[in-house]
Design an enzyme around this catalytic site. Structure first.
Site, PDB file in Angstrom:
ATOM      1  N   HIS A   1     -39.268  -2.674  24.326  1.00 57.68           N
ATOM      2  CA  HIS A   1     -40.033  -1.448  24.330  1.00 57.68           C
ATOM      3  C   HIS A   1     -39.475  -0.249  25.243  1.00 57.68           C
ATOM      4  O   HIS A   1     -39.240  -0.702  26.381  1.00 57.68           O
ATOM      5  CB  HIS A   1     -41.341  -1.887  24.764  1.00 57.68           C
ATOM      6  CG  HIS A   1     -42.361  -0.624  24.670  1.00 57.68           C
ATOM      7  ND1 HIS A   1     -42.774   0.011  23.206  1.00 57.68           N
ATOM      8  CD2 HIS A   1     -42.998   0.046  25.833  1.00 57.68           C
ATOM      9  CE1 HIS A   1     -43.623   1.038  23.871  1.00 57.68           C
ATOM     10  NE2 HIS A   1     -43.765   0.982  25.163  1.00 57.68           N
TER      11      HIS A   1
ATOM     12  N   GLU B   1       1.037  -1.178   0.091  1.00 59.51           N
ATOM     13  CA  GLU B   1      -0.012   0.053  -0.047  1.00 59.51           C
ATOM     14  C   GLU B   1       0.912   1.249   0.012  1.00 59.51           C
ATOM     15  O   GLU B   1       1.746   1.305   0.822  1.00 59.51           O
ATOM     16  CB  GLU B   1      -0.741  -0.171   1.215  1.00 59.51           C
ATOM     17  CG  GLU B   1      -1.681   1.491   1.500  1.00 59.51           C
ATOM     18  CD  GLU B   1      -2.597   1.684   0.147  1.00 59.51           C
ATOM     19  OE1 GLU B   1      -2.448   2.774  -0.213  1.00 59.51           O
ATOM     20  OE2 GLU B   1      -3.469   0.792   0.016  1.00 59.51           O
TER      21      GLU B   1
ATOM     22  N   GLU C   1     -29.435  17.374  -9.778  1.00 58.12           N
ATOM     23  CA  GLU C   1     -29.402  15.967 -10.027  1.00 58.12           C
ATOM     24  C   GLU C   1     -30.028  15.787 -11.452  1.00 58.12           C
ATOM     25  O   GLU C   1     -31.028  16.200 -11.643  1.00 58.12           O
ATOM     26  CB  GLU C   1     -30.290  15.246  -8.835  1.00 58.12           C
ATOM     27  CG  GLU C   1     -30.594  13.908  -9.326  1.00 58.12           C
ATOM     28  CD  GLU C   1     -29.498  12.918  -9.672  1.00 58.12           C
ATOM     29  OE1 GLU C   1     -29.676  12.345 -10.652  1.00 58.12           O
ATOM     30  OE2 GLU C   1     -28.510  12.984  -8.611  1.00 58.12           O
TER      31      GLU C   1
ATOM     32  N   VAL D   1     -20.659  12.192  -8.908  1.00 59.43           N
ATOM     33  CA  VAL D   1     -21.387  11.595  -9.902  1.00 59.43           C
ATOM     34  C   VAL D   1     -20.902  10.354 -10.169  1.00 59.43           C
ATOM     35  O   VAL D   1     -21.165   9.603 -11.035  1.00 59.43           O
ATOM     36  CB  VAL D   1     -21.128  12.358 -11.140  1.00 59.43           C
ATOM     37  CG1 VAL D   1     -21.850  13.733 -11.132  1.00 59.43           C
ATOM     38  CG2 VAL D   1     -19.795  12.263 -11.800  1.00 59.43           C
TER      39      VAL D   1
ATOM     40  N   TYR E   1     -26.057   9.372  -2.829  1.00 62.34           N
ATOM     41  CA  TYR E   1     -25.837   9.430  -1.217  1.00 62.34           C
ATOM     42  C   TYR E   1     -24.360   9.944  -0.787  1.00 62.34           C
ATOM     43  O   TYR E   1     -24.586  10.904   0.176  1.00 62.34           O
ATOM     44  CB  TYR E   1     -25.707   7.849  -0.664  1.00 62.34           C
ATOM     45  CG  TYR E   1     -24.438   7.060  -1.063  1.00 62.34           C
ATOM     46  CD1 TYR E   1     -23.138   6.934  -0.251  1.00 62.34           C
ATOM     47  CD2 TYR E   1     -24.333   6.461  -2.383  1.00 62.34           C
ATOM     48  CE1 TYR E   1     -22.000   6.558  -0.376  1.00 62.34           C
ATOM     49  CE2 TYR E   1     -23.226   5.846  -2.601  1.00 62.34           C
ATOM     50  CZ  TYR E   1     -21.883   5.855  -1.778  1.00 62.34           C
ATOM     51  OH  TYR E   1     -20.748   5.087  -2.087  1.00 62.34           O
TER      52      TYR E   1
END
Length: 463
Positions: free
Chosen positions: A442, A35, A205, A269, A185
């Site tokens: 709950h 890397e 968009e 994009v 996103y």
């Protein structure tokens, strides 16, 4: 530098690569990972993790601003301010801790980490250009895990005021006017964060609605929230370039040109695989469009050469890469494994968040499957009411004949934390009855999953 040999060579230490290397090391496989940057890849260094840190800071700042006005909780606070450079320092600190953690895990697993840029000599030999010279490595097995990078538009090249998500996470001050090209996103996560921090945000968009990869019903609460935050949204609109004076983004809608004033233009994009610049072109490997073609074991067309993560196509998600990497390590160790995932969760960290797991109604219809569905809105949730976030819902989709759950989708505040239970339900081949009979605590948002299943069975209790 003397040549090295190993059983497994991993090129790229992003989520897929480092998980593959760590698991291989745990299995006793002699492993080298190459890397050229810090370990962790895009996700850890300039993507998933730092973006969530900035989003968290934005959410906290918005809460503070909200509490300066009259509100239902009766909280009163002075007008807040933010030292954004300090926020970025905090974000960078998190990244540094995590990259250091990955390095430690690689070392603990006995993996050798060589920092440099890899270049294929052939399918089994790689040359790595390091700060100390060129290192040649011969490997029995090779894993290509080189990730992806942001797509650059020819008429909006990165540089200056035109930025990718990487630069958007490195800004030292909040832009007064931010134009976002792309309502997916990444663009919406960062666009909403900067809107909360005080920027005037405009989203452009090309499709007819935002988050086009999700069902339109899931994107509606997000679109409503965009308006509440003062974000200007242009759908069915295409970016064309910058104005001559460089002060405005030019877009086209219904044949008309519109100028959008912007201090910064964030282009989101899509992403493309990193498959050039390291000799892969000379290997004549089989491709699937712009991606490497792989089989159910992540094997490429070249024997003992595997590919994982973003270089193999959609969904380009860190957790998919991690799962592939772990599987490949097992295969190299001689264990029998195959890629047979029933579902891979997709999460959008907008406000509210969106989770999609498994098939949608449209997917099932296209496959010729007759389904039933149940939906529970958070407006009927006691927990949602008590946290002032009642927007969104959970929807369960199941086969009509045997009630097997095929898909679970939802939108709501912090619903990303429910993605694990959604995925587990489908991975374990749960039925509606399984979900309906599972007792949920709950009051929690998790009750929505049980209630949605009850609704699909025709006897919802709380709606």
């Amino acid at each position: 530098m003397s040549d090295k040999k190993c059983k497994l060579l991993v090129i790229g230490a992003g989520p897929g690569g480092y998980v593959c290397a760590i698991r291989a090391g745990q299995l006793g496989i002699e492993t080298i990972v190459v890397e050229e940057k810090e370990p962790g890849g895009t996700c850890l260094n300039v993507g998933c993790i730092p973006s969530k840190a900035v989003i968290h800071a934005a959410n906290e700042f918005e809460k503070a601003v909200h509490n300066t006005t009259d509100n239902a909780l009766g909280i009163r606070a002075e007008a807040p301010s933010i030292d954004f450079s300090k926020t970025i320092d905090w974000k960078d600190g998190i990244v540094k801790r995590l990259t250091g953690g990955v390095s430690g895990l690689l070392k603990k697993a006995g993996v050798e980490h060589i920092r440099g840029r890899a270049n294929f000599v052939d399918g089994k030999a790689i040359e790595v250009t390091t700060s100390n010279g060129v290192q040649r490595i011969y490997a029995e097995n090779v894993v290509i895990a080189t990730g992806s990078q942001a797509v650059e538009l020819p008429f909006l090249p990165f540089g200056g005021k035109i930025i990718s998500s990487t630069e958007a996470l490195e800004l030292q001050k909040i832009p007064k006017k931010l134009a976002v090209v792309g309502g997916g996103y990444i663009g919406l996560e960062l666009g909403m964060a900067y809107a909360k921090l005080g920027a005037k945000v405009t989203v452009v968009e090309a499709e007819s609605h935002i988050l086009s990869q999700y069902d339109k019903e899931l994107s509606k609460p997000v679109e409503k929230r965009l308006k509440e935050l003062g974000v200007t949204l242009h759908t069915s609109t295409k970016a064309k370039g910058m104005s001559k004076d460089g002060k405005s983004l030019l877009v086209e809608a219904d044949g008309k040109e519109i100028k959008i004033a912007a201090d910064k233009v964030l282009v989101t994009v899509g992403r493309r695989p990193n498959l050039s610049g390291f000799g892969l072109e000379d290997l004549s490997m089989k491709m699937s469009g712009p991606f490497l073609s792989i089989d159910e074991k992540c094997q490429t067309s070249m024997r003992d050469v595997y590919a994982i993560g973003d270089v193999t196509g959609e969904p380009m998600l860190a957790h998919r890469a991690m799962a592939q990497g772990e599987m490949v390590a097992e295969l190299v160790a001689g264990n029998k494994r195959v890629w047979d995932k029933r579902c891979i969760p997709a999460v959008c960290f907008t406000d509210p968040e969106v989770v999609s797991v498994g098939l949608s109604v449209a997917d099932a219809k296209a496959a010729g499957i007759e389904v039933i569905k149940g939906k529970f809105p958070f407006v009927a949730s006691g927990r949602a009411m008590s946290t002032e976030r009642e927007d969104g819902f959970v929807q369960v989709i199941a086969r009509k004949d045997n009630h097997e759950v095929l898909g679970i989708h939802g939108v709501g505040a912090e619903i990303s934390e429910m993605s694990a239970s959604f995925s587990l339900a489908i991975e374990m081949a749960s039925t509606l009855e399984d979900l309906a009979l599972t007792i949920q605590a709950h009051p929690t948002r998790g009750e929505a999953l049980q209630e949605a299943a009850l609704g699909a069975l025709g006897h919802a209790l709380h709606i």
